[in-house]
Scaffold this motif. Sequence first.
Motif, PDB file in Angstrom:
ATOM      1  N   THR A 121       0.813  -1.227   0.000  1.00  0.00           N
ATOM      2  CA  THR A 121       0.000   0.000   0.000  1.00  0.00           C
ATOM      3  C   THR A 121       0.837   1.264   0.000  1.00  0.00           C
ATOM      4  OG1 THR A 121      -0.128   0.045   2.421  1.00  0.00           O
ATOM      5  CG2 THR A 121      -1.807  -1.224   1.247  1.00  0.00           C
ATOM      6  N   THR A 122       2.152   1.141   0.139  1.00  0.00           N
ATOM      7  CA  THR A 122       3.008   2.338   0.201  1.00  0.00           C
ATOM      8  C   THR A 122       4.076   2.328  -0.876  1.00  0.00           C
ATOM      9  OG1 THR A 122       4.474   1.235   1.800  1.00  0.00           O
ATOM     10  CG2 THR A 122       2.683   2.572   2.690  1.00  0.00           C
ATOM     11  N   THR A 123       3.837   1.576  -1.965  1.00  0.00           N
ATOM     12  CA  THR A 123       4.841   1.543  -3.029  1.00  0.00           C
ATOM     13  C   THR A 123       4.951   2.889  -3.738  1.00  0.00           C
ATOM     14  OG1 THR A 123       3.122   0.633  -4.457  1.00  0.00           O
ATOM     15  CG2 THR A 123       4.646  -0.925  -3.428  1.00  0.00           C
ATOM     16  N   VAL A 124       3.825   3.620  -3.832  1.00  0.00           N
ATOM     17  CA  VAL A 124       3.841   4.947  -4.449  1.00  0.00           C
ATOM     18  C   VAL A 124       3.903   5.972  -3.321  1.00  0.00           C
ATOM     19  CG1 VAL A 124       2.637   6.556  -5.934  1.00  0.00           C
ATOM     20  CG2 VAL A 124       2.507   4.105  -6.404  1.00  0.00           C
ATOM     21  N   CYS A 125       5.075   6.551  -3.137  1.00  0.00           N
ATOM     22  CA  CYS A 125       5.290   7.483  -2.031  1.00  0.00           C
ATOM     23  C   CYS A 125       6.266   8.553  -2.488  1.00  0.00           C
ATOM     24  CB  CYS A 125       5.833   6.737  -0.811  1.00  0.00           C
ATOM     25  SG  CYS A 125       6.095   7.794   0.637  1.00  0.00           S
ATOM     26  N   PRO A 126       5.991   9.832  -2.180  1.00  0.00           N
ATOM     27  CA  PRO A 126       6.922  10.891  -2.619  1.00  0.00           C
ATOM     28  C   PRO A 126       8.268  10.847  -1.917  1.00  0.00           C
ATOM     29  CG  PRO A 126       5.228  11.800  -1.178  1.00  0.00           C
ATOM     30  CD  PRO A 126       4.832  10.386  -1.461  1.00  0.00           C
ATOM     31  N   THR A 127       8.356  10.138  -0.806  1.00  0.00           N
ATOM     32  CA  THR A 127       9.619  10.054  -0.068  1.00  0.00           C
ATOM     33  C   THR A 127      10.528   9.027  -0.714  1.00  0.00           C
ATOM     34  OG1 THR A 127       8.378  10.534   1.943  1.00  0.00           O
ATOM     35  CG2 THR A 127      10.624   9.754   2.210  1.00  0.00           C
ATOM     36  N   PRO A 128      11.794   9.332  -0.943  1.00  0.00           N
ATOM     37  CA  PRO A 128      12.686   8.346  -1.571  1.00  0.00           C
ATOM     38  C   PRO A 128      12.883   7.115  -0.698  1.00  0.00           C
ATOM     39  CG  PRO A 128      13.914  10.276  -0.814  1.00  0.00           C
ATOM     40  CD  PRO A 128      12.469  10.620  -0.693  1.00  0.00           C
ATOM     41  N   TRP A 129      13.087   5.991  -1.343  1.00  0.00           N
ATOM     42  CA  TRP A 129      13.232   4.733  -0.618  1.00  0.00           C
ATOM     43  C   TRP A 129      14.443   4.742   0.289  1.00  0.00           C
ATOM     44  CZ3 TRP A 129       9.806   1.032   0.042  1.00  0.00           C
ATOM     45  CH2 TRP A 129       8.728   0.925  -0.852  1.00  0.00           C
ATOM     46  N   TRP A 130      15.532   5.352  -0.148  1.00  0.00           N
ATOM     47  CA  TRP A 130      16.746   5.314   0.684  1.00  0.00           C
ATOM     48  C   TRP A 130      16.514   6.029   2.016  1.00  0.00           C
ATOM     49  CZ3 TRP A 130      18.907   9.727   2.492  1.00  0.00           C
ATOM     50  CH2 TRP A 130      18.600  10.912   1.834  1.00  0.00           C
ATOM     51  N   LEU A 131      15.695   7.097   2.010  1.00  0.00           N
ATOM     52  CA  LEU A 131      15.434   7.819   3.247  1.00  0.00           C
ATOM     53  C   LEU A 131      14.553   6.997   4.176  1.00  0.00           C
ATOM     54  CD1 LEU A 131      15.646  10.335   4.976  1.00  0.00           C
ATOM     55  CD2 LEU A 131      13.760  11.333   3.670  1.00  0.00           C
ATOM     56  N   ARG A 132      13.513   6.378   3.633  1.00  0.00           N
ATOM     57  CA  ARG A 132      12.630   5.563   4.465  1.00  0.00           C
ATOM     58  C   ARG A 132      13.379   4.404   5.107  1.00  0.00           C
ATOM     59  NH1 ARG A 132       7.760   4.201   0.489  1.00  0.00           N
ATOM     60  NH2 ARG A 132       7.047   3.082   2.339  1.00  0.00           N
ATOM     61  N   ARG A 133      14.220   3.747   4.325  1.00  0.00           N
ATOM     62  CA  ARG A 133      14.960   2.597   4.859  1.00  0.00           C
ATOM     63  C   ARG A 133      16.049   3.027   5.839  1.00  0.00           C
ATOM     64  NH1 ARG A 133      15.176  -0.334  -1.066  1.00  0.00           N
ATOM     65  NH2 ARG A 133      13.149  -1.394  -0.890  1.00  0.00           N
ATOM     66  N   THR A 134      16.669   4.159   5.564  1.00  0.00           N
ATOM     67  CA  THR A 134      17.698   4.645   6.491  1.00  0.00           C
ATOM     68  C   THR A 134      17.093   4.965   7.851  1.00  0.00           C
ATOM     69  OG1 THR A 134      18.975   5.545   4.639  1.00  0.00           O
ATOM     70  CG2 THR A 134      19.481   6.392   6.831  1.00  0.00           C
ATOM     71  N   LEU A 135      15.902   5.541   7.866  1.00  0.00           N
ATOM     72  CA  LEU A 135      15.244   5.840   9.136  1.00  0.00           C
ATOM     73  C   LEU A 135      14.921   4.561   9.905  1.00  0.00           C
ATOM     74  CD1 LEU A 135      12.849   8.719   8.014  1.00  0.00           C
ATOM     75  CD2 LEU A 135      14.822   8.918   9.522  1.00  0.00           C
ATOM     76  N   ARG A 136      14.509   3.535   9.199  1.00  0.00           N
ATOM     77  CA  ARG A 136      14.214   2.268   9.881  1.00  0.00           C
ATOM     78  C   ARG A 136      15.485   1.639  10.448  1.00  0.00           C
ATOM     79  NH1 ARG A 136       9.155  -0.748   6.970  1.00  0.00           N
ATOM     80  NH2 ARG A 136       7.969   1.125   6.463  1.00  0.00           N
ATOM     81  N   LEU A 137      16.552   1.687   9.680  1.00  0.00           N
ATOM     82  CA  LEU A 137      17.817   1.145  10.185  1.00  0.00           C
ATOM     83  C   LEU A 137      18.326   1.944  11.380  1.00  0.00           C
ATOM     84  CD1 LEU A 137      19.595   0.386   6.798  1.00  0.00           C
ATOM     85  CD2 LEU A 137      18.717  -1.285   8.435  1.00  0.00           C
ATOM     86  N   ALA A 138      18.108   3.259  11.343  1.00  0.00           N
ATOM     87  CA  ALA A 138      18.552   4.092  12.462  1.00  0.00           C
ATOM     88  C   ALA A 138      17.813   3.762  13.749  1.00  0.00           C
ATOM     89  CB  ALA A 138      18.347   5.570  12.118  1.00  0.00           C
ATOM     90  N   ALA A 139      16.636   3.161  13.647  1.00  0.00           N
ATOM     91  CA  ALA A 139      15.900   2.774  14.848  1.00  0.00           C
ATOM     92  C   ALA A 139      16.397   1.458  15.439  1.00  0.00           C
ATOM     93  CB  ALA A 139      14.407   2.651  14.525  1.00  0.00           C
TER      94      ALA A 139
END
Length: 263
Positions: A121-139
């Motif tokens: 449900t979130t494949t189309v998102c204005p946020t770049p994938w690298w930013l979303r994944r980096t935030l998850r890794l930072a957690a």
Amino acid sequence: MAPALRSRPEADGRPGPEADGRPGPEPCRPSRSASRSASRSASRSASRSASRSAALARHEIRAARTLPALCAAALATTVCAVPAMAGPDLDPAAAAVLLHIAAALTALGVAFTLDDPAGATTTVCPTPWWLRRTLRLAAVLPVLAAFWGLDLLLVRHALPPELRAALPAGDLSVEALALMLLALTLGLLGLRLTEGQGGGPVAAAGLLVLVVAVTSLPQEATFFTTPEDTTHWDSAADRWRLTAVACLSAAALLLPCAPGRRR
């Protein structure tokens, strides 16, 4: 022949403002109110952008799959804590084996970090994938680093005081980092293969297969050895450093890639 055109002041018989030394009319300048309005608009835009970034960070940190990573890290710490509770009678070879196991278990937790059950449900998102994944890794990664530091302290405590300096904590930490980066790279590949929903199982299976395959290598090419075998230990440490660099480069290339889609 037509008379030459004259400027308006000369045609009226009056000299222009420049003729008597007076300055000409000043060019139009924006008013102070217009400048204040532009400044307020820019500050509001920056505030909205910051609030959106904060909301994205909160969402991605909550969406990160921290439970598998925490369970794996807790299991690794338990493996290291059992000998520490028995007293300082561990030898460096057994300590190294315990930390090999702890590093592999911690890396298994990293494999599931980027899985997203709601990824479809979130494949189309204005946020770049690298930013979303980096935030998850930072957690997740700082918590795993803290668990790994605790593992080192427990195993070091289980060694006799005169043997604690023989434990190469730096090389073992590089090994743990390389395994985590390997798990992350396999997880990113798994996301490409499973449309963003099942990268963790693919990465975990791949990591286990690789670890078992590495343990069956001959002594001259092994990755896992003991500190007493100084010749092979130094070679294995160099292999782990190369593995960490290679996996970091591969993960950096895969991090911005969107999950694969069926056609």
